[in-house]
Design an enzyme around this catalytic site. Sequence first.
Site, PDB file in Angstrom:
ATOM      1  N   GLY A  49      76.124  15.111  30.732  1.00 14.35           N
ATOM      2  CA  GLY A  49      76.798  14.274  31.687  1.00 14.35           C
ATOM      3  C   GLY A  49      76.433  14.523  33.256  1.00 14.35           C
ATOM      4  CG  HIS A  50      77.105  18.554  34.820  1.00 14.37           C
ATOM      5  ND1 HIS A  50      77.211  19.216  33.829  1.00 14.37           N
ATOM      6  CD2 HIS A  50      78.143  18.485  35.587  1.00 14.37           C
ATOM      7  CE1 HIS A  50      78.462  19.751  33.897  1.00 14.37           C
ATOM      8  NE2 HIS A  50      78.867  19.329  35.110  1.00 14.37           N
ATOM      9  CB  SER A 199      81.460  22.918  31.882  1.00 13.84           C
ATOM     10  OG  SER A 199      80.543  22.104  32.573  1.00 13.84           O
TER      11      SER A 199
END
Length: 295
Positions: A49-50, A199
């Site tokens: 995602g990051h 996370s």
Amino acid sequence: MTASPSDPSGGTSPAVLRTAAALAEALEPVRADDRIIGLVPTMGALHEGHLSLVRRARRDCGCVVASLFVNPTQFGPNEDFERYPRDEAADLAAFGANGVEYVYAPPLEEMYPNGPEITVTVSGVTEGLCGAARPGHFDGVTTVVSRLFEQCRPDVAYFGEKDFQQLKTIEKLVEQQGYGIRIIGVPIVRERDGLALSSRNVYLGERERRIAPALYVTLFAVAGRLHEGANLEEQCDWGRRELLEAGFDKVDYFEARDAATLAPADGYRRGLRLLAAAHIGGTRLIDNLSVDNPA
Ligand code: AMP
């Protein structure tokens, strides 16, 4: 900057800056070159995602800066600040492999030299949803992001739609403060079973991990039924019950809001976003979906 021969990914090691002064100095030649600076703020523990934010920034910008800072002021007193996953070496390697040139990873004292002296508050879009469930959270976010913006002075900054209320809050912050920074919202990256990458997913035990995709599946089901003419309020009630039945312990909210303003919706129409937050074990998960175009 030099290529790191020991980087197994074949990427280039980013330069790591620990102070705002070092960051400003590093970016001086970049600005002199008129390269577009893209900033990707993160708290680390990187996942795809990051990295989708980073890759989008790489496509758009001449220089990508990522920040790595676990911001204590956006965590509540009983939240997971202490145990939040941290692995700076792995994060730096992942940033490097994806084209980040500069990583700004300041210590706490650099961001808050005299403790929490100034708080930046955005009203309106921060009310309800996560704003209600996590008092003070968005003040922490807007305070740290405005500092990051002032220290980095990017042209563009990238935020995930995963944290949809946060994205709307940052858009409002930039508009109100006149920062002149373009904010880009990047679509949610999911596991194959629909669970949004986070996370915090590492906190999930085996049973919890099996239950967790119900958050997305339920949002998706409600979006489909709304298209078929179902009643919005009844569907949100059903969504809350469905999550509890699937095994979630507590639902903070399951709501439809205007996707542009986050104003509450009193009936189905185009331009709505469904948003939900629920707890499983000790972990709080959030997710959201466009009703017009669920994906
Ligand atoms: P965090 O490190 O959790 O503060 O997240 C940093 C940025 O990554 C935020 O803008 C998030 O919205 C974004 N992000 C986190 N998870 C995802 C995801 N699954 N898909 C897209 N963006 C994400």
